[in-house]
Scaffold this motif. Structure first.
Motif, PDB file in Angstrom:
ATOM      1  N   GLY A  45       0.827  -1.205   0.000  1.00 15.69           N
ATOM      2  CA  GLY A  45       0.000   0.000   0.000  1.00 15.69           C
ATOM      3  C   GLY A  45       0.859   1.251   0.000  1.00 15.69           C
ATOM      4  N   ASP A  46       0.247   2.387  -0.273  1.00 16.79           N
ATOM      5  CA  ASP A  46       0.978   3.649  -0.196  1.00 16.79           C
ATOM      6  C   ASP A  46       1.564   3.841   1.204  1.00 16.79           C
ATOM      7  OD1 ASP A  46      -2.040   3.815  -0.059  1.00 16.79           O
ATOM      8  OD2 ASP A  46      -1.552   5.682   0.968  1.00 16.79           O
ATOM      9  N   GLY A  47       0.838   3.406   2.214  1.00 18.61           N
ATOM     10  CA  GLY A  47       1.319   3.571   3.582  1.00 18.61           C
ATOM     11  C   GLY A  47       2.591   2.794   3.858  1.00 18.61           C
ATOM     12  N   ALA A  48       2.682   1.602   3.300  1.00 15.89           N
ATOM     13  CA  ALA A  48       3.861   0.771   3.525  1.00 15.89           C
ATOM     14  C   ALA A  48       5.127   1.421   2.976  1.00 15.89           C
ATOM     15  CB  ALA A  48       3.661  -0.611   2.910  1.00 15.89           C
TER      16      ALA A  48
ATOM     17  N   VAL B  12       2.259  -1.257  -6.247  1.00 18.94           N
ATOM     18  CA  VAL B  12       1.817  -0.337  -5.202  1.00 18.94           C
ATOM     19  C   VAL B  12       0.351  -0.027  -5.430  1.00 18.94           C
ATOM     20  CG1 VAL B  12       2.083   1.956  -4.175  1.00 18.94           C
ATOM     21  CG2 VAL B  12       4.099   0.693  -4.960  1.00 18.94           C
ATOM     22  N   GLU B  13      -0.476  -0.402  -4.483  1.00 19.01           N
ATOM     23  CA  GLU B  13      -1.888  -0.026  -4.548  1.00 19.01           C
ATOM     24  C   GLU B  13      -2.037   1.283  -3.780  1.00 19.01           C
ATOM     25  OE1 GLU B  13      -4.871  -3.378  -4.527  1.00 19.01           O
ATOM     26  OE2 GLU B  13      -3.252  -4.323  -3.418  1.00 19.01           O
ATOM     27  N   ASN B  14      -2.014   2.347  -4.517  1.00 17.96           N
ATOM     28  CA  ASN B  14      -2.108   3.667  -3.894  1.00 17.96           C
ATOM     29  C   ASN B  14      -3.566   4.076  -3.769  1.00 17.96           C
ATOM     30  OD1 ASN B  14      -1.859   6.283  -3.009  1.00 17.96           O
ATOM     31  ND2 ASN B  14      -1.344   7.084  -5.045  1.00 17.96           N
ATOM     32  N   ASN B  15      -4.145   3.786  -2.621  1.00 21.82           N
ATOM     33  CA  ASN B  15      -5.526   4.210  -2.382  1.00 21.82           C
ATOM     34  C   ASN B  15      -5.570   5.549  -1.648  1.00 21.82           C
ATOM     35  OD1 ASN B  15      -4.822   3.497   0.176  1.00 21.82           O
ATOM     36  ND2 ASN B  15      -6.143   1.694   0.289  1.00 21.82           N
ATOM     37  N   HIS B  16      -4.423   6.217  -1.640  1.00 20.43           N
ATOM     38  CA  HIS B  16      -4.320   7.577  -1.099  1.00 20.43           C
ATOM     39  C   HIS B  16      -4.573   7.678   0.383  1.00 20.43           C
ATOM     40  CE1 HIS B  16      -5.488   7.719  -5.364  1.00 20.43           C
ATOM     41  NE2 HIS B  16      -4.609   8.696  -5.438  1.00 20.43           N
ATOM     42  N   ILE B  17      -4.567   6.563   1.056  1.00 24.35           N
ATOM     43  CA  ILE B  17      -4.808   6.641   2.493  1.00 24.35           C
ATOM     44  C   ILE B  17      -4.146   5.445   3.179  1.00 24.35           C
ATOM     45  CG2 ILE B  17      -7.021   5.356   2.476  1.00 24.35           C
ATOM     46  CD1 ILE B  17      -7.999   7.556   4.529  1.00 24.35           C
ATOM     47  N   ALA B  18      -3.692   5.672   4.380  1.00 21.79           N
ATOM     48  CA  ALA B  18      -3.156   4.599   5.220  1.00 21.79           C
ATOM     49  C   ALA B  18      -3.897   4.688   6.543  1.00 21.79           C
ATOM     50  CB  ALA B  18      -1.651   4.780   5.422  1.00 21.79           C
ATOM     51  N   GLN B  19      -4.718   3.712   6.791  1.00 22.50           N
ATOM     52  CA  GLN B  19      -5.581   3.722   7.973  1.00 22.50           C
ATOM     53  C   GLN B  19      -6.449   4.992   7.944  1.00 22.50           C
ATOM     54  OE1 GLN B  19      -3.874   1.444  10.890  1.00 22.50           O
ATOM     55  NE2 GLN B  19      -5.226   1.962  12.545  1.00 22.50           N
TER      56      GLN B  19
HETATM   57 MG   LIG Z   1      -3.298   2.927   1.387  1.00 25.29          MG
END
Ligand SMILES: [Mg+2]
Ligand SMILES: Cc1ncc(C[n+]2csc(CCOP(=O)(O)OP(=O)(O)O)c2C)c(N)n1
Ligand SMILES: Cc1ncc(C[n+]2csc(CCOP(=O)(O)OP(=O)(O)O)c2C)c(N)n1
Ligand SMILES: [Mg+2]
Lengths: 338, 300, 338, 300
Positions: free
Chosen positions: B140-143, B167-174
């Protein structure tokens, strides 16, 4: 005469020769350097495809080895100083040691992390530590400590080739140049391999000595110093000790049971001194004493530990010498106990 | 010319993931499941489009948000339900739970970023064994906040690991929007380590399928790591009921970026309805079976 | 009635209010979320300039806090799950805890790392661990464990504002929703603050109970379960125990000395059971038992430990329940010992 | 126009470092020192040119190769000799040794890369305190292997830390040439995190002085991290007698890239000779004093 260093190097060469799945990764491995402490010398020349010298990236090295092991290879990771094992703590604890059990049991992670530990060379607070105590209670991880009583190269070879789980293999720096199994002619040595282990525990008695007044236990280089103390105690103070030296520090027997060799010795001596170079609190000796207390609910006549103080290891020689347990410290501690 | 992707197959796979995840979210409050969960709703096109190209021996490394990856890999729905319920029949016999799955060449772990070097090592092992297998790792983007990821990029590039970083960038981490967590630019981070990186902002399974096809082809042709950044959207909460995002914005996103909605018009209505009905039945049966399955017994 | 969670939150708010040098860094800290376990709620609204929500970068967070502390601030780091403390092991051990002594003593590193530990929520092997045992033997690091017997928020506030060294502050997840100091009316409680500590050790006796046949010792959430066991042992089995609950897990007294409260209790009971949620080998209980063995060379009538097995914590509820020590486990263990 | 740098001062500082380090290497085999050492010979222009711009409150983070940084920071030669000897009068009373120095706002540590977040945190603290002080951190090319460095770049950029990352790229880490350790490109690694980075391939103190001047000016004008990559050469062994590089190549490098040789022609001969004589005397005196200093006493 062979040294521990030469034996370890031979063990690595044997593993490489006997099994194509063995790989070595770590920093500064290439010949002529052959690793900072030279344990890996000759391998990159002989097996250029299987020795991968790396960037300074300890965490990734451990993780890469985990991936290699998952996919059927048998990697060895050299961490240049054991002090930097802190950088692989997550990979060790939350990946390497866990995969086996957490994935339901059908995954094996056969890898060996080799690393030098210990002080007495003035390298200072970040290059002198004895940190294996951090890993002794990590479920799923075997911790072995090289010593000079029998061939540590053979132990290393077996850890690499025959162990299907992860091994943290500790090599004390001062041990490297010690001669192998030297001056043991004065001793009667009993070997006992705990269930589930392949590293023997050695029990040393002075030949012809009366029954022991105290059981010393120590591992690695500390076992060398304890052996010296054992001799001096006998000859200078007429105090006779048995010395019990484990090769496997973890796992210990399930259910908190005391190692058989140690139990047998304590059965007779009823006094225990555990000696280690690491710092005192929650050191290896804590587990040894706890198990002894459980095994002898009636109590021992005395139980004590000798370890480095809970403080960073000073670079300055006199300070470091005072901090790390030496022969004189052992003599003093034993004399207080008997 | 590569063959046309199997649109119905992609739709079915995505629908299976969607219905699995919805079942999880619906049933969780009832106490059927135990522990945690991170659902893949909204991102189904990623796993489906990417893993469609996987060879039998290829390896997948996944993260906490792994159900979709696992299902697209071919994992069994009942075993996955059972794992989330802690049943003996679960993927890992109930030992791993939602975040820790292993089956065949699929591995997930819950410590963000920690899988990166393991994936690289697995790819290097396959290369050393000359097996032609390659590894795919989803991050993820967060990782991308984790340092070990960069150590791994460097080593992958130096040692020519046949690995695809997705990279799955869903624009948010948690709850943390990417603007607060990521300085600079994602493709530049790969490029800085000499790793070719392409990027696609789409929830269209066909587009993702095509982009992944190119990556797999390049990876099989030339050894060495590659990266694919997929800009995407997470529709649901991070875990359960912990979404702090603007509801109106989320409604719009769900409208515009739904992989199912985007692919549906390409299928004939009857075909789509058949697929949906079949999947409903499959998911319901898997759930029922898992519910009926026994718990493991603790060793005495 | 207040909960441990509310108390911790109040403690953080008090620290922020009383000292401008207090900062909070960690993941997902912003309101309305306020951190994964909500301990940090309200702070980002009230002190937007002093709450820095961060990328997922635990090691750097710890290091950044170290730098802030070196330069006179008093940072608090929230590590979302204690399982990820493995990622800050190097910063903790080789920087944060060392700076004070290794730079010759004129440097202070006043920072607090707060983190939830523990299982019983089915989060699985990487989100359920009780890992503080890794840090109990780190020289230079104070380890505190919140419990529900007195105000953990006040303890946290003091750690942040009054401690000039680094603190690792452990919060068990199940403790969060426990009411504070509830149902203590049946108990006589003695508080004793060990030399050099500011967290009191609590000794609990049932009012009017005859002299104790056994000393239980436990910390954190385990102390809650031990207290429940203590009650049930008295009422259901007529076995009377004292319960000793330390707030400070490390450092312990120098020279391997046993904590005064524990020594006093054992002096009478001569039986010791240490209970912890972490895994067995080299857990906190090992150090407790080792010190008890040293303090009572004549031996105790019984000494034992209850802990999780040396294995990853399963996600499945029945497996997890069987693995982690609960009230029933304590009852069974005590009954075997008296 | 900025004032001309003090050429004589730069020369003196570099000569002090050179003579200090030579003294260390010469005396080590005699058992005067204890432990380890990593000398700065060949790289003197970096610390000297960069730290010439340091304000009184600015902070320096250094690594294992820290003697040159410490001396250029203004550290005392006798205290440094004494620290390497383990004497009570050492910089840290003999506790730290060669790699672990602290004096005023100078800190070094022996764990590669571990200083990066600490430097960023110190810079952020100064910014929070509104002190205008900034932090400079020296990293070798080898330290760029450590993941925590990238975590730190990201955070520095996100939170606007007033920190200058100085990479001393001597193309080698211990015995490992940079080609085996670093994929991609150093400036790109900073750029990927949105950190402006300039690069200079020089051992000329004046050029380095000018490049650093621009960096400090930019850093004081605009908050936020910056990077300066200095391509340089390590003349000596990594530690002691452990150089595996080609001797002929090294001879050529010492000829071409000696910071002292490059600056010397700019000084009048007499001036240069005076400086050299003064420094010789200073270093000899410092060494003699340190040798005469007492060892610390161990607490009983
Ligand atoms: Mg994310
Ligand atoms: C090392 C580590 N730190 C923190 C967490 C807690 N955590 C779980 S998921 C998550 C956010 C992940 O964001 P991203 O990587 O973008 O994946 P996404 O959830 O968006 O799919 C966090 C912080 C974790 N699992 N591992
Ligand atoms: C974390 C860590 N790993 C390994 C080492 C051992 N080591 C000391 S210096 C060095 C090479 C450093 O290279 P570089 O950063 O380029 O600095 P240079 O020595 O070239 O100045 C290594 C590997 C260390 N000190 N720290
Ligand atoms: Mg270098």
């Amino acid at each position: 005469m062979s040294t521990v260093l030469a034996a370890l190097n031979r063990g690595l060469h044997a593993a490489f020769e006997q099994d194509q799945r063995v790989y070595l990764i770590g920093e500064d491995l290439l010949d002529p350097y052959g690793g900072a402490f030279k344990v890996s010398q000759g391998l990159s020349t002989k097996y250029p495809d299987r020795v991968w010298t790396s960037p300074v990236s300890e965490a990734a090295l451990a993780g890469v080895a985990a991936g290699m092991a998952l996919r059927g290879l048998r990697p060895v990771v050299e961490i240049m100083f054991g002090d930097f094992s802190t950088l692989i703590a997550d990979q060790l604890i939350n990946s390497i040691a866990k995969f086996g059990a957490m994935y339901g049991g059908d995954v094996a992670v056969p890898l060996v992390v080799r690393t030098p530990m210990g002080g007495r060379r003035g390298y200072g607070p970040t290059h002198s530590q004895t940190l294996e105590k951090l890993y002794l209670g990590v479920p799923g991880l075997r911790v072995l400590a090289a010593h000079a009583l029998s061939d540590p190269g053979e132990l290393l070879r077996r850890a690499i080739l025959e162990d299907d789980g992860p091994v943290f293999f500790v090599e004390n720096k001062l041990l490297y140049l010690r001669p192998l199994a030297a001056e043991l002619q004065d001793f009667e040595i009993e070997q006992h391999t705990p269930p589930g282990a392949y590293a023997a525990t050695h029990t040393l008695r002075l030949k012809g000595a009366p029954s022991a007044a105290l059981t010393l236990t120590a591992y690695g280089y500390m076992a060398e110093l304890a052996r010296e103390a054992q001799l001096r105690l006998a000859f200078e103070h007429e105090i006779f000790c048995e010395l019990v030296v484990p090769g496997q520090l973890a796992p210990l027997l399930p259910g908190g049971e005391l190692d058989g060799a140690l139990a047998a010795s304590l059965e007779k001596s009823r006094r225990l001194l555990a000696v280690e170079e690491g710092s005192y609190t929650l050191g290896w000796g804590a587990e040894v004493l706890a198990r002894a207390a459980q095994a002898f609910p009636g109590g021992l006549k005395a139980a004590s530990r000798l370890a480095a103080p809970d403080a960073p290891i000073p670079a300055s020689r006199p300070l470091e010498e005072a901090a790390l347990p030496g022969v004189e410290h052992i003599l003093a501690a034993v004399q207080k106990m008997v | 010319m590569p063959p046309m992707p199997d649109q119905a197959g992609l739709y079915r796979q995505m629908y299976r993931i969607r219905r699995f995840e919805q079942t999880v979210l619906d049933a969780f409050p009832k106490g059927v499941f135990y522990g945690t969960t991170h659902t893949y709703i909204g991102q189904e096109a990623n796993a489906t489009g990417v893993l469609a190209h996987l060879g039998a021996d290829d390896i997948v490394f996944s993260n906490h948000r792994c159900h979709g990856h696992f299902i697209a890999y071919g994992g069994d729905l009942r075993a996955l339900f059972a794992e989330l319920m802690g049943k003996a029949t679960g993927v890992c016999g109930g030992l791993g739970g939602s975040q820790h799955l292993h089956w065949r060449n699929f591995y997930s772990n819950g410590v963000l970023g920690s899988t990166a070097p393991v994936a690289v090592g697995s790819a290097l092992a396959e290369k050393a064994k000359d097996s032609q297998a390659l590894a795919v790792i989803f991050l993820g983007d967060g990782a991308l906040g984790e340092g070990v990821v960069y150590e791994s990029l460097n080593i992958a590039a130096l040692w020519g690991a046949p690995v695809l970083f997705v990279v799955e960038n869903n624009h948010i981490a948690q709850t943390t929007p990417i603007e607060l967590a990521l300085a600079g630019d994602i493709p530049a981070r790969f490029a800085a380590f000499g790793i070719p990186c392409s990027r696609l902002d789409s929830s269209d399974a066909l587009e993702i399928h095509a982009a992944a096809e190119a990556e797999f082809a390049a990876l099989r042709a030339t050894p060495g790591p590659r990266a694919l950044v997929l800009d995407t959207q997470r529709f649901g909460p991070h875990s359960k009921g912990d979404d702090t995002r603007d509801e109106a914005l989320m409604a719009r996103i769900r409208q515009q970026r739904d992989p199912l909605r985007l692919l549906a018009p390409r299928l004939a209505d009857t075909q789509r309805e058949t697929i949906e009905a079949e999947v409903e039945a499959e998911v319901a049966a898997a759930f029922a079976q898992a519910e009926a399955d026994p718990f493991p017994e603790a060793a005495a």
